[in-house]
Design an enzyme around this catalytic site. Structure first.
Site, PDB file in Angstrom:
ATOM      1  CG  HIS A   1      36.594  -1.766  27.056  1.00 39.76           C
ATOM      2  ND1 HIS A   1      37.803  -1.740  27.709  1.00 39.76           N
ATOM      3  CD2 HIS A   1      35.708  -1.210  27.919  1.00 39.76           C
ATOM      4  CE1 HIS A   1      37.674  -1.212  28.902  1.00 39.76           C
ATOM      5  NE2 HIS A   1      36.408  -0.878  29.052  1.00 39.76           N
TER       6      HIS A   1
ATOM      7  CE1 TYR B   1      37.882   0.927  35.844  1.00 37.14           C
ATOM      8  CE2 TYR B   1      39.233  -0.996  35.362  1.00 37.14           C
ATOM      9  CZ  TYR B   1      37.996  -0.435  35.606  1.00 37.14           C
ATOM     10  OH  TYR B   1      36.876  -1.236  35.622  1.00 37.14           O
TER      11      TYR B   1
ATOM     12  CB  SER C   1      38.917  -4.470  36.651  1.00 41.99           C
ATOM     13  OG  SER C   1      39.590  -4.539  35.417  1.00 41.99           O
TER      14      SER C   1
END
Length: 307
Positions: A176, A132, A103
């Site tokens: 998101h 995360y 990511s």
């Protein structure tokens, strides 16, 4: 080629499965009900039984700013355990190729220039999704270490920019930016609301790619794995302001209200744009522009609401 895909029930996984070229492979795509990635023994047994040629690790606990702030323990521990278990079990089972999906949260915060792959671990992470990001960094580094110990393994990491698209989450508590905007403006239009609230002043910039394009990059990686760098960004190479995302979604829906900015709300990083130099050298580029991607995503959203 036998391909094991984790996270087949998530947005990325479902877009990968939907890609027409995935029919060229023998795909094993277990849901979490049949393969619990948090259980190392279960992962070991599954890999020994199915013996895939390639593993694509697309599973993860994902969410927007609100979810990350609310559940930092889960975002760190669940993603760390899933990554560790699938990577180590793949090595133990002798799976020589693994494609790990990272990511852009792995990159340092507040970096105004395009984020190059060598910047991983070169600065402080964005606090709103640090857990995360840490899990994604550790999983990517674990892939590196395995290759370092035994070069017969090719464990590589794609680092996508922010994603949106079909099979996205539209619930405001988990979504998101773009799916949240789609839901918010759709509700405003249905209720004939005269205005929609934007967190912050809307000047922060984000790079969002249509998830079907990431699926296309994954298929390309299966076919050109040897040429794939150990770390490679997957993105557009350009970004838009938050205000611009709201404007395009409003145009697609035909919403004509105004936007009101709430300057008391958090907005995260001022800018996050990935460098696509390695991607371009590898010979791949995204196909969807912003409007066409949002049109397909909104169409999916409407289908979901009718069910």
């Amino acid at each position: 080629m036998k391909v094991l895909l984790t996270g087949s029930g998530g947005m990325v996984g479902q877009n990968v499965l939907e890609h027409p070229s995935m029919r060229d492979f023998d795909v094993i795509a277990p849901r979490s009900s049949s393969l619990n990635l948090l259980d190392f023994s279960a992962v070991q047994l599954f890999l020994e039984e199915h013996k895939p040629d390639v593993v694509i690790h697309a599973a993860g606990k994902v969410g927007g700013i609100q979810a990350n702030v609310r559940e930092p323990v889960g975002f760190l521990v669940d993603n760390l355990d899933m990554g560790r278990n699938i990577v180590l079990a793949s090595r133990q089972a002798g799976v020589k190729r693994l494609l790990n999906l990272g990511s852009s949260c792995m990159y340092p915060r507040n970096h105004s220039e395009p984020l190059r792959e060598e910047l991983v671990l070169k600065g402080e992470l964005e606090p709103t999704n640090e857990g995360y990001a840490l899990a994604k960094v550790v999983t990517a580094r674990l892939c590196d270490y395995i290759v370092r110990e035994d070069a017969s393994f090719q464990y590589k990491t794609l680092i996508p920019c922010n994603l949106y698209g079909r099979f996205d989450k539209f619930d405001p508590s988990h979504s998101h930016l773009i799916p949240a905007i789609i839901h918010k403006i759709h509700v405003a239009r249905e209720n004939n609301d005269s205005s929609v609230e934007i967190w912050g002043d809307g000047s922060a910039r984000r790079e969002f790619m249509y998830a079907g394009d990431l699926a296309d990059a994954v298929v390309h990686a299966l076919r050109a794995f040897d040429a794939l760098p150990a770390y490679m960004n997957v993105g557009l190479g350009h970004d838009y302001s938050i205000n611009e995302y709201y404007q395009v979604v409003a145009e697609v829906m035909g919403y004509r209200g105004e936007f009101v900015h709430d300057l008391s709300k958090p907005v995260g990083m001022a800018r996050k744009l990935v460098s696509i130099e390695r991607q371009q050298a590898w010979g791949w580029s995204a196909r969807h522009d912003l409007r066409s991607g949002i049109e397909k995503t909104y169409s999916f959203y409407l289908q979901e609401k009718q069910q």
